[in-house]
Enzyme design. Structure first.
Site, mmCIF file in Angstrom:
data_model
loop_
_atom_site.group_PDB
_atom_site.id
_atom_site.type_symbol
_atom_site.label_atom_id
_atom_site.label_comp_id
_atom_site.label_asym_id
_atom_site.label_seq_id
_atom_site.Cartn_x
_atom_site.Cartn_y
_atom_site.Cartn_z
ATOM 1 N N HIS A 20 -33.100 5.081 15.807
ATOM 2 C CA HIS A 20 -32.509 4.412 14.685
ATOM 3 C C HIS A 20 -31.073 3.869 14.642
ATOM 4 O O HIS A 20 -30.730 3.995 15.939
ATOM 5 C CB HIS A 20 -32.452 5.406 13.450
ATOM 6 C CG HIS A 20 -31.791 6.805 13.671
ATOM 7 N ND1 HIS A 20 -30.454 6.633 13.748
ATOM 8 C CD2 HIS A 20 -32.392 8.066 13.966
ATOM 9 C CE1 HIS A 20 -29.945 7.946 13.893
ATOM 10 N NE2 HIS A 20 -31.166 8.646 13.978
ATOM 11 N N HIS A 23 -28.300 5.828 16.774
ATOM 12 C CA HIS A 23 -28.530 5.888 18.248
ATOM 13 C C HIS A 23 -27.709 4.704 18.787
ATOM 14 O O HIS A 23 -27.094 4.844 19.909
ATOM 15 C CB HIS A 23 -29.877 5.879 18.690
ATOM 16 C CG HIS A 23 -30.693 7.106 18.499
ATOM 17 N ND1 HIS A 23 -31.572 7.097 17.330
ATOM 18 C CD2 HIS A 23 -30.649 8.196 18.884
ATOM 19 C CE1 HIS A 23 -32.178 8.165 17.437
ATOM 20 N NE2 HIS A 23 -31.444 9.129 18.297
ATOM 21 N N CYS A 128 -32.255 26.937 16.600
ATOM 22 C CA CYS A 128 -32.575 25.813 15.582
ATOM 23 C C CYS A 128 -33.531 25.151 16.609
ATOM 24 O O CYS A 128 -32.643 24.747 17.527
ATOM 25 C CB CYS A 128 -31.289 25.325 15.016
ATOM 26 S SG CYS A 128 -31.985 23.783 14.330
ATOM 27 N N CYS A 131 -31.899 21.494 17.055
ATOM 28 C CA CYS A 131 -30.509 21.566 17.873
ATOM 29 C C CYS A 131 -30.853 22.062 19.095
ATOM 30 O O CYS A 131 -30.086 21.638 20.094
ATOM 31 C CB CYS A 131 -29.546 22.501 17.508
ATOM 32 S SG CYS A 131 -28.927 22.013 15.792
ATOM 33 N N CYS A 145 -29.640 26.357 9.708
ATOM 34 C CA CYS A 145 -28.844 25.587 10.337
ATOM 35 C C CYS A 145 -27.664 24.736 9.911
ATOM 36 O O CYS A 145 -28.089 23.850 8.793
ATOM 37 C CB CYS A 145 -29.700 24.840 11.289
ATOM 38 S SG CYS A 145 -28.782 23.437 12.362
ATOM 39 N N HIS A 148 -28.851 20.976 10.226
ATOM 40 C CA HIS A 148 -29.976 20.418 9.960
ATOM 41 C C HIS A 148 -30.488 20.990 8.831
ATOM 42 O O HIS A 148 -31.415 20.621 8.031
ATOM 43 C CB HIS A 148 -31.200 20.612 10.883
ATOM 44 C CG HIS A 148 -31.025 19.771 12.108
ATOM 45 N ND1 HIS A 148 -30.285 20.580 13.371
ATOM 46 C CD2 HIS A 148 -31.360 18.713 12.597
ATOM 47 C CE1 HIS A 148 -30.191 19.598 14.230
ATOM 48 N NE2 HIS A 148 -30.738 18.232 13.781
ATOM 49 N N LYS A 294 -26.498 10.633 4.372
ATOM 50 C CA LYS A 294 -26.907 10.636 5.829
ATOM 51 C C LYS A 294 -28.436 9.888 5.810
ATOM 52 O O LYS A 294 -29.324 10.008 5.011
ATOM 53 C CB LYS A 294 -27.276 12.120 5.948
ATOM 54 C CG LYS A 294 -27.074 12.610 7.287
ATOM 55 C CD LYS A 294 -27.655 14.027 7.588
ATOM 56 C CE LYS A 294 -27.937 14.224 8.892
ATOM 57 N NZ LYS A 294 -28.186 15.457 9.469
ATOM 58 N N LYS A 297 -35.163 10.755 7.360
ATOM 59 C CA LYS A 297 -36.739 10.287 7.021
ATOM 60 C C LYS A 297 -37.091 10.645 5.817
ATOM 61 O O LYS A 297 -37.552 9.827 4.975
ATOM 62 C CB LYS A 297 -37.705 10.916 8.058
ATOM 63 C CG LYS A 297 -38.276 9.769 9.027
ATOM 64 C CD LYS A 297 -39.357 10.694 9.947
ATOM 65 C CE LYS A 297 -40.384 9.530 10.460
ATOM 66 N NZ LYS A 297 -41.105 10.248 11.494
#
Ligand code: ZN
Length: 481
Positions: A20, A23, A128, A131, A145, A148, A294, A297
């Site tokens: 996405h 990146h 996690c 991670c 986590c 996440h 943030k 998805k």
């Protein structure tokens, strides 16, 4: 003849999902610096890649009904294609499933073992999967986590530990001594603070996971994801062979803010165990939010870079991320902001200037940029003024770029564009006058300078401008949206 070397890397991406916009930022930032250093005459090695192993990938592959290798082959290709589309000039695309990497990782584990830095024990910890990292109960937020916000798994298994604690003092000393070890400084301070507490040894093998590099001392284990991934920085420069001697220590690791600990403390102590120096600088960028949220998805707000490039082109995407996202903080993406930048800075600012001057040059038949300047007093004055403006921009540009302030470097280039606009308004070179040709020629010279400065940022546009300067045929660079 040996050139000065510059080794720059980005983190390798998890190919669990398609890339996405988040990146892209890191690769584009790294690409600017790699191109800039090449232009300065450095022998650059610029690496990107994918982190193919681990439980997360194993589970995603299962969900997709594929075997992990097949799954990562497809996904990894998406990343590779995207970097090509974004004109990323990486010298290597490394995958952790490659033979060359597996060999280096296994050799390094053996070396660390021979040094006495590995021992077997029982690990009980919270893990996690997203991670691919362990947490202590105190690190969790509401038992989840902290990154996440997902439940962690309790893992209890036999493992090989790496004596990370042994390197705590040495690490602390070296990080304290090097102010530029982590940029920005606030992140360096965070790590220095965390290093005040005793450092735990690190579990570096997994027994119940199969998708990974076999542990060389005992094949029923695999090597944990993080040591596997971090070692890519040595594989890409052909460690322990000749090339690695030229390129290590790395000049720059560019990473996101969620993996600073891994790159400073885990990677740092592994390197110390190997008897290698630490990387010179770890540059930490922020994350991209979408309309203040943030990107995720589940929120359905993931921005697909392929679609974005298709709609607007490569350089506008590069420009937006470099100009709009503050280099070391989070920055926001919205289509409104994107189009506003596109229209005001690219179509109107840069595009308009180049088109205007090219048309004037075409019409008034100014043939080349090398027309000698006039001898009159006025000419000298304006020449001095132009040279001053160019010098200032070059100085600001270099200074800010050395400090990774990509947005400010671009602002300095746009100041030169503003200078040209004012010069045009003042001299009105569309009217016939004695000075007309000289003014147009001066403008062509400055535009050539602008194109050169833009090469690391907008390579395609820079090339187009330089070509137009040669052929004196204008073509719109950025059609209005
Ligand atoms: Zn996590």
């Amino acid at each position: 003849m040996s050139k000065k070397t510059f080794f720059i890397s980005t983190a390798i991406d998890y190919p669990s999902e398609k890339p996405h916009l988040g990146h892209c930022l890191e690769k584009i930032q790294a690409d600017v610096l790699a191109r800039y250093k090449r232009l300065q005459g450095f022998n650059v090695h610029f690496s990107v890649g994918t982190d193919d192993h681990g439980l997360k990938i194993q589970r995603y592959a299962q969900k997709a009904g594929k075997n992990p290798q097949e799954f990562v082959d497809e996904m990894s290709k998406c990343f590779k294609d995207l970097w090509k589309l974004l004109n990323i000039s990486n010298d290597d695309f490394i995958r952790t499933t490659e033979k060359r990497h597996i060999k280096v990782v296994q050799e390094i584990i053996k070396k660390i073992y021979e040094k006495g830095d590995l021992y077997k024990g029982k690990y009980k910890g919270l893990y996690c999967v997203d991670c691919e990292s362990y947490y202590l109960p105190k690190d969790l937020k509401n038992n989840k986590c902290p990154i996440h916000h997902k439940p962690v798994e309790i893992i209890e298994e036999e493992t090989y530990f790496f004596r990370m604690s042994k390197y705590q003092k040495q690490l602390l000393k070296q990080i304290k001594a090097n102010k530029e070890f982590i940029i920005p400084e606030s992140k360096r301070n965070e790590i220095l603070n965390r290093l005040k507490a005793p450092l735990q040894d690190l579990s570096i093998s997994r027994k119940t996971v199969s998708w990974g590099i076999p542990f060389p001392l005992e094949k029923k284990y695999i090597i944990a994801v993080w040591p596997d991934a971090l070692i890519n920085y040595l594989t890409t420069i052909d460690y322990p062979n000749e090339k690695s001697k030229k390129f290590w220590p790395a000049d720059l690791h560019i990473i996101g803010k969620d993996i600073i600990w891994h790159h400073s403390v885990i990677w740092g102590s592994l390197l110390l165990s190997l008897g290698l120096p630490l990387p010179k600088t770890i540059f930490v960028h922020g994350f991209i939010t979408v309309s203040g949220q943030k990107m995720s998805k589940s929120l359905g707000n993931v921005i697909g870079p392929f679609e974005l490039v298709k709609k607007y082109g490569t350089d506008p995407v590069r420009y937006f991320l470099l100009r709009e996202i503050p280099p070391t903080e989070d920055g926001d993406f919205t289509y409104e902001k994107f189009e506003a930048r596109y229209n005001s800075d690219l179509a109107k600012g840069l595009g308009n200037l180049v088109a205007r001057v090219m048309k004037l040059a075409e019409k008034s038949k100014v043939k080349s940029q090398s027309v000698p300047y006039g001898e009159s007093q006025a000419t000298t004055k304006i020449q001095v003024k132009i040279q001053k403006a160019i010098d200032k921009t070059q100085r600001d540009y270099r200074k800010t770029l050395e400090e990774f302030k990509f947005n400010e470097a671009l602002i300095s280039v746009w100041e030169l564009i503003g200078f040209c606009d004012r010069y045009i308004e003042k001299e009105r070179p569309w009217e016939k006058s004695k000075k007309q040709k000289e003014v147009i020629n001066n403008l062509l010279l400055i535009i050539g300078e602008i194109a050169k400065l833009l090469e690391p940022f907008l390579p395609e546009t820079s090339e187009k401008i330089l070509k137009q300067l040669k052929t004196k045929k204008s073509k719109p660079l950025f059609p209005r949206i």
